[in-house]
Structures are given as structure tokens and as C-alpha cells.
Design a protein around this motif. Structure first.
Motif, short mmCIF file in Angstrom:
data_model
loop_
_atom_site.label_atom_id
_atom_site.label_comp_id
_atom_site.label_asym_id
_atom_site.label_seq_id
_atom_site.Cartn_x
_atom_site.Cartn_y
_atom_site.Cartn_z
N THR A 1 43.74 36.60 39.74
CA THR A 1 44.13 38.00 39.54
C THR A 1 43.84 38.39 38.09
O THR A 1 43.67 37.51 37.22
CB THR A 1 45.63 38.19 39.81
OG1 THR A 1 46.36 37.43 38.84
CG2 THR A 1 46.01 37.76 41.21
N PRO A 2 43.80 39.69 37.78
CA PRO A 2 43.61 40.10 36.38
C PRO A 2 44.68 39.54 35.45
O PRO A 2 44.39 39.17 34.30
CB PRO A 2 43.69 41.64 36.45
CG PRO A 2 43.26 41.97 37.84
CD PRO A 2 43.78 40.83 38.70
N GLU A 3 45.91 39.42 35.93
CA GLU A 3 46.99 38.86 35.11
C GLU A 3 46.74 37.39 34.80
O GLU A 3 46.95 36.94 33.67
CB GLU A 3 48.34 39.01 35.82
CG GLU A 3 48.79 40.44 36.04
CD GLU A 3 48.12 41.12 37.24
OE1 GLU A 3 48.05 42.37 37.25
OE2 GLU A 3 47.64 40.42 38.16
N ILE A 4 46.27 36.65 35.79
CA ILE A 4 45.98 35.23 35.57
C ILE A 4 44.77 35.08 34.65
O ILE A 4 44.75 34.21 33.78
CB ILE A 4 45.78 34.48 36.91
CG1 ILE A 4 47.10 34.44 37.67
CG2 ILE A 4 45.25 33.07 36.68
CD1 ILE A 4 47.02 33.84 39.06
N GLU A 5 43.76 35.94 34.81
CA GLU A 5 42.61 35.90 33.91
C GLU A 5 43.04 36.12 32.46
O GLU A 5 42.59 35.41 31.56
CB GLU A 5 41.57 36.95 34.30
CG GLU A 5 40.76 36.58 35.51
CD GLU A 5 39.61 37.53 35.73
OE1 GLU A 5 38.70 37.56 34.87
OE2 GLU A 5 39.63 38.24 36.74
N GLU A 6 43.93 37.08 32.24
CA GLU A 6 44.42 37.36 30.89
C GLU A 6 45.19 36.16 30.35
O GLU A 6 45.03 35.77 29.19
CB GLU A 6 45.31 38.60 30.89
CG GLU A 6 45.87 38.96 29.53
CD GLU A 6 44.81 39.25 28.47
OE1 GLU A 6 45.08 38.98 27.29
OE2 GLU A 6 43.71 39.74 28.82
N LYS A 7 46.00 35.54 31.19
CA LYS A 7 46.77 34.37 30.77
C LYS A 7 45.83 33.23 30.39
O LYS A 7 46.04 32.54 29.38
CB LYS A 7 47.71 33.92 31.88
CG LYS A 7 48.57 32.75 31.49
CD LYS A 7 49.65 32.46 32.50
CE LYS A 7 50.54 31.36 31.96
NZ LYS A 7 51.85 31.37 32.52
N ILE A 8 44.77 33.01 31.16
CA ILE A 8 43.81 31.94 30.87
C ILE A 8 43.09 32.22 29.55
O ILE A 8 42.94 31.32 28.72
CB ILE A 8 42.82 31.75 32.04
CG1 ILE A 8 43.56 31.13 33.23
CG2 ILE A 8 41.63 30.89 31.61
CD1 ILE A 8 42.77 31.09 34.50
#
Length: 162
Positions: A119-126
Motif C-alpha cells: 500500500t502507499p502507507e507501507i511504501e512510505e514506511k519502507i
């Protein structure tokens, strides 16, 4: 963006010190019983469908299952770290290869599976984690020893607590 090995990425989520040591080429006890057990589970599971795929000498994808990137784990004990490691695979494939997949974690001994979606949120976290890790890894010395529930089964136990 600079990428790091998925193993080190996952190790960082459990113990930044272990990840720093691995990143700097300090090798853990390769005969450690838990590493050996993990290798046995990995090698003995899904043999009929196993198709390890190496991508850019960085990722080692265990297998593809139903058009999904699959990662085999010994147990769900580090499930959140495993989830983010698999998301890291998906992130790399998307940003470096232009390939978008979903993922699935496989815990054969527990007969569990879990889907992972980037998800975009997980991409940002990574993205944030990679930046944080690269900063930590650029330091001259490892992060200080910090006792956790994972220390007693860690292959770096002697290095940290010698």
C-alpha cells in the motif's frame, strides 16, 4: 535510492545492532541451532513448487504462488518483520523493475499463510526505514547492546553478550 539486503532489512526490524553487524560483514555463528532449523524448514517445505529466483543478486524470492511472491518462514514469531521484509521485496520489484505483485507469507510448520499488499502507507514506511537504516549503518560503531526477548535465540548472542 540505495537498497540493502532483505535479510539485513528484516534483521533491523528485530535488532538494529544485529543488522549493523551483518551490514558490516561481521558474520554470526552459522552453526547456531536456530539458523540450522530455519534452513531445514526452508529446504524441506514446498519442494514441488519451489522455484528460487534471484533478482539483481539482492533478492532471493523463495517461490511464486498463484501469481504472488511467496516467502517461507520458520515461524510467525517475527511476523511483523517478515511482513515488512516481504513488502520490501514488493517495493524493490515495483521501483527497480516496474513489476507489481502481491505477496504471501508461508509458515509451513504452523500451516498458516498471510497475504501482503504494498500500500502507499507501507511504501512510505519502507522508504523511511531504508533512510533510517542507511544512517545507522554509516556510523562507525554498532548501536548499543539492548536486551530483548529475541536475544536468547540470536546467532549473535556471543558477540553481544560474550
Amino acid at each position: 535510492m540505495k537498497f540493502i539486503s532483505p535479510y539485513i532489512f528484516q534483521a533491523y526490524l528485530t535488532c538494529p545492532r544485529e543488522a549493523w553487524l551483518e551490514y558490516h560483514g561481521i558474520v554470526s555463528d552459522q552453526d547456531h541451532e536456530f539458523l540450522a532449523l530455519g534452513r531445514l524448514v526452508h529446504e524441506g517445505s514446498y519442494q514441488r513448487v519451489r522455484k528460487e529466483i534471484f533478482v539483481d543478486q539482492l533478492l532471493k524470492i523463495d517461490l511464486f504462488r498463484d501469481e504472488m511472491v511467496a516467502e517461507v518462514k520458520k515461524s510467525s514469531r517475527h511476523k511483523e518483520a517478515a511482513r515488512l521484509q516481504l513488502a520490501y521485496y514488493l517495493y524493490y520489484l515495483k521501483h527497480e523493475k516496474g513489476l507489481e505483485f502481491e505477496g504471501v507469507l508461508l509458515f509451513p510448520k504452523e500451516r498458516k499463510t498471510e497475504r501482503v499488499t504494498l500500500t502507499p502507507e507501507i511504501e512510505e514506511k519502507i522508504t523511511q526505514l531504508i533512510e533510517e537504516m542507511l544512517y545507522i549503518f554509516s556510523q562507525e560503531t554498532p548501536p548499543p547492546v539492548k536486551k530483548s526477548k529475541y536475544c536468547r535465540t540470536c546467532s549473535f548472542q556471543e558477540v553481544c553478550w560474550g
